[in-house]
Design a protein around this motif. Sequence first.
Motif, PDB file in Angstrom:
ATOM      1  N   GLY A 240     -33.364   2.664  19.581  1.00  0.00           N
ATOM      2  CA  GLY A 240     -31.914   2.759  19.437  1.00  0.00           C
ATOM      3  C   GLY A 240     -31.487   3.730  18.365  1.00  0.00           C
ATOM      4  N   THR A 241     -30.390   3.395  17.660  1.00  0.00           N
ATOM      5  CA  THR A 241     -29.780   4.302  16.697  1.00  0.00           C
ATOM      6  C   THR A 241     -30.727   4.624  15.549  1.00  0.00           C
ATOM      7  N   LEU A 242     -30.818   5.912  15.220  1.00  0.00           N
ATOM      8  CA  LEU A 242     -31.615   6.353  14.085  1.00  0.00           C
ATOM      9  C   LEU A 242     -30.880   6.060  12.789  1.00  0.00           C
ATOM     10  N   ARG A 243     -29.554   6.268  12.818  1.00  0.00           N
ATOM     11  CA  ARG A 243     -28.746   6.031  11.619  1.00  0.00           C
ATOM     12  C   ARG A 243     -27.274   5.945  11.996  1.00  0.00           C
ATOM     13  N   LEU A 244     -26.534   5.128  11.220  1.00  0.00           N
ATOM     14  CA  LEU A 244     -25.081   5.067  11.297  1.00  0.00           C
ATOM     15  C   LEU A 244     -24.510   5.765  10.067  1.00  0.00           C
ATOM     16  N   LEU A 245     -23.598   6.707  10.266  1.00  0.00           N
ATOM     17  CA  LEU A 245     -22.954   7.348   9.119  1.00  0.00           C
ATOM     18  C   LEU A 245     -21.869   6.431   8.578  1.00  0.00           C
ATOM     19  N   ASP A 246     -21.788   6.349   7.261  1.00  0.00           N
ATOM     20  CA  ASP A 246     -20.940   5.365   6.585  1.00  0.00           C
ATOM     21  C   ASP A 246     -19.924   6.089   5.706  1.00  0.00           C
ATOM     22  N   LEU A 247     -18.648   5.868   5.974  1.00  0.00           N
ATOM     23  CA  LEU A 247     -17.610   6.552   5.198  1.00  0.00           C
ATOM     24  C   LEU A 247     -17.618   6.123   3.737  1.00  0.00           C
ATOM     25  N   GLU A 248     -18.224   4.970   3.432  1.00  0.00           N
ATOM     26  CA  GLU A 248     -18.282   4.496   2.049  1.00  0.00           C
ATOM     27  C   GLU A 248     -19.503   5.019   1.293  1.00  0.00           C
ATOM     28  N   VAL A 293     -10.517  13.924   9.073  1.00  0.00           N
ATOM     29  CA  VAL A 293     -11.689  14.740   9.384  1.00  0.00           C
ATOM     30  C   VAL A 293     -12.669  14.549   8.241  1.00  0.00           C
ATOM     31  N   ARG A 294     -13.935  14.303   8.573  1.00  0.00           N
ATOM     32  CA  ARG A 294     -14.939  14.094   7.530  1.00  0.00           C
ATOM     33  C   ARG A 294     -16.094  15.060   7.719  1.00  0.00           C
ATOM     34  N   VAL A 295     -16.658  15.494   6.594  1.00  0.00           N
ATOM     35  CA  VAL A 295     -17.812  16.393   6.579  1.00  0.00           C
ATOM     36  C   VAL A 295     -18.983  15.622   5.991  1.00  0.00           C
ATOM     37  N   TRP A 296     -20.107  15.600   6.715  1.00  0.00           N
ATOM     38  CA  TRP A 296     -21.271  14.814   6.334  1.00  0.00           C
ATOM     39  C   TRP A 296     -22.453  15.730   6.037  1.00  0.00           C
ATOM     40  N   ASP A 297     -23.219  15.377   5.007  1.00  0.00           N
ATOM     41  CA  ASP A 297     -24.475  16.066   4.729  1.00  0.00           C
ATOM     42  C   ASP A 297     -25.493  15.571   5.752  1.00  0.00           C
ATOM     43  N   ALA A 298     -25.971  16.461   6.608  1.00  0.00           N
ATOM     44  CA  ALA A 298     -26.835  16.041   7.712  1.00  0.00           C
ATOM     45  C   ALA A 298     -28.198  15.564   7.234  1.00  0.00           C
ATOM     46  N   SER A 299     -28.675  16.014   6.079  1.00  0.00           N
ATOM     47  CA  SER A 299     -30.000  15.613   5.613  1.00  0.00           C
ATOM     48  C   SER A 299     -30.007  14.219   5.004  1.00  0.00           C
ATOM     49  N   SER A 300     -28.903  13.829   4.337  1.00  0.00           N
ATOM     50  CA  SER A 300     -28.853  12.531   3.666  1.00  0.00           C
ATOM     51  C   SER A 300     -27.899  11.551   4.334  1.00  0.00           C
ATOM     52  N   GLY A 301     -26.974  12.052   5.157  1.00  0.00           N
ATOM     53  CA  GLY A 301     -25.965  11.193   5.759  1.00  0.00           C
ATOM     54  C   GLY A 301     -24.789  10.914   4.860  1.00  0.00           C
ATOM     55  N   ALA A 302     -24.701  11.583   3.715  1.00  0.00           N
ATOM     56  CA  ALA A 302     -23.632  11.323   2.751  1.00  0.00           C
ATOM     57  C   ALA A 302     -22.303  11.906   3.207  1.00  0.00           C
ATOM     58  N   THR A 304     -19.253  13.859   2.260  1.00  0.00           N
ATOM     59  CA  THR A 304     -18.995  14.825   1.183  1.00  0.00           C
ATOM     60  C   THR A 304     -17.612  14.677   0.573  1.00  0.00           C
ATOM     61  N   LEU A 305     -16.782  13.808   1.149  1.00  0.00           N
ATOM     62  CA  LEU A 305     -15.447  13.500   0.625  1.00  0.00           C
ATOM     63  C   LEU A 305     -14.483  14.683   0.683  1.00  0.00           C
ATOM     64  N   ALA A 306     -14.723  15.634   1.565  1.00  0.00           N
ATOM     65  CA  ALA A 306     -13.748  16.711   1.777  1.00  0.00           C
ATOM     66  C   ALA A 306     -12.463  16.111   2.326  1.00  0.00           C
ATOM     67  N   HIS A 307     -11.331  16.523   1.785  1.00  0.00           N
ATOM     68  CA  HIS A 307     -10.042  15.938   2.162  1.00  0.00           C
ATOM     69  C   HIS A 307      -9.167  17.000   2.817  1.00  0.00           C
ATOM     70  N   PHE A 308      -8.671  16.713   4.016  1.00  0.00           N
ATOM     71  CA  PHE A 308      -7.925  17.710   4.792  1.00  0.00           C
ATOM     72  C   PHE A 308      -6.422  17.422   4.847  1.00  0.00           C
TER      73      PHE A 308
END
Length: 456
Positions: A240-248, A293-302, A304-308
Amino acid sequence: MNRLFFERESASIGQGSFARAVASRALHSLQLWPHVKFDGGDAAPAPIEGERTAGKESAWACQAGVNSLAVDRFEHKLMLTGGADSTIKLWDLEQITPQKKDQTLKTIGEVKRGPSTHQFGITHVSFYPFEPTAFLSSSYDHTLKIYSTATLQPSASFTLDSIIYTHALSPIASHLLVACCTQHPLVRLVDLHSGASTHSLAGHTGAVLAASWSPTNEHILATGGTDGTLRIWDVRKASGTLRLLDLEDSIGLGDGLDRPSRAAAKAHGAAVNGIEWTDDGQYIVSAGHDAAVRVWDASSGANTLAHFGPTLRNSKLETKPLLLSPVEHTRPKGGLLVYPNEGEVVMFELHEGRAVNRLRLPGPSVAVVRARTGTGERSVGRRVTSLAWRGVGEGFVSGGSDGVVRVWGPGVGEEMVDEVVEGDRDRREEVGREKRKREVLDDVFKDLTRTKITFG
């Protein structure tokens, strides 16, 4: 700009830096090219009593509305449009010129509704990723179809028994798996090699609205759905899922995409309907019905808190097209996001969230278009439904719910157009010089291998 030409000629900067500077300047100066129109042969709707005619459209790519468009990714010569009336049209983009005289492009081919073609509106069209000799289309009629670009005849059809909101094919993979996002919570995988459509990815708890393959790893897929989750999958694994990205998660607590994440993790506070990777695979961009809109670091899943900002609009139960500038054409962390907002297209700095350009759609906010069934008319909000790049320094094309395809190109006066054209010509000449140099070296090598050489 003259300084750039001088520095290039004096070898102060390399050809790559010069091309990047020209492309970046062109990206920041995009505006509507109103002289270019696409006429799909549809008749204009009947005028409404008291309606203003000033600024009214005179040509439509598909009068029922354009749901999707695609441009071939290598030569940028061909474009597909998929209509709300189930038609698919093929266009030749080489006819477009930056000179500001009226141009009306006609279709060079059309797939009409028939027994073997789509019966309902098109949801997504895409060219085969390695060459534009074939293309795929999905529809509200629950089918995914493959067509020959030369004949415009379907060569295969897959019935998935559910509305297909979009589909995605990896730009680098040899496995030829098509990820299909449907009303059903499963991500359906269609194998073009075997023709099988039985494999699926389970994890979402609602409809799946967006999918995008990694541009650097052929087995990694990102999907988003109405459950607010953005899931990363390795399609080789049955777990199943490798990872869930978390806004927190702003620091990458999972320490890599293959590490466990919170079971309750959500990427957005509402449905996720837009996903795109940067072309170097380092970041993932997502859009949701929470107007974020959110921007995620693909290597860590973090996150990045970019605000649009607070002006984003996103509420339709459909895939949101997101367009990212090529990494090699902008400075490090200087990429751009092209976002279709209500009545406009907004260009943001990808990592800062700052709006750098607002491209407003001309005309009133509501348009009258032909009904999807072909008889009668309906009113729709004027909005952008699809986006695609035309090429380096040439801008992009957009398709709209009003049935109009628009060209957005560099346009800060004629000087800017000349500079972009000259920069593109210089790049082609440089490629030609390199090719001739390789041919000369090849000839020298062949002469050496044909002649017996004796060292005394």
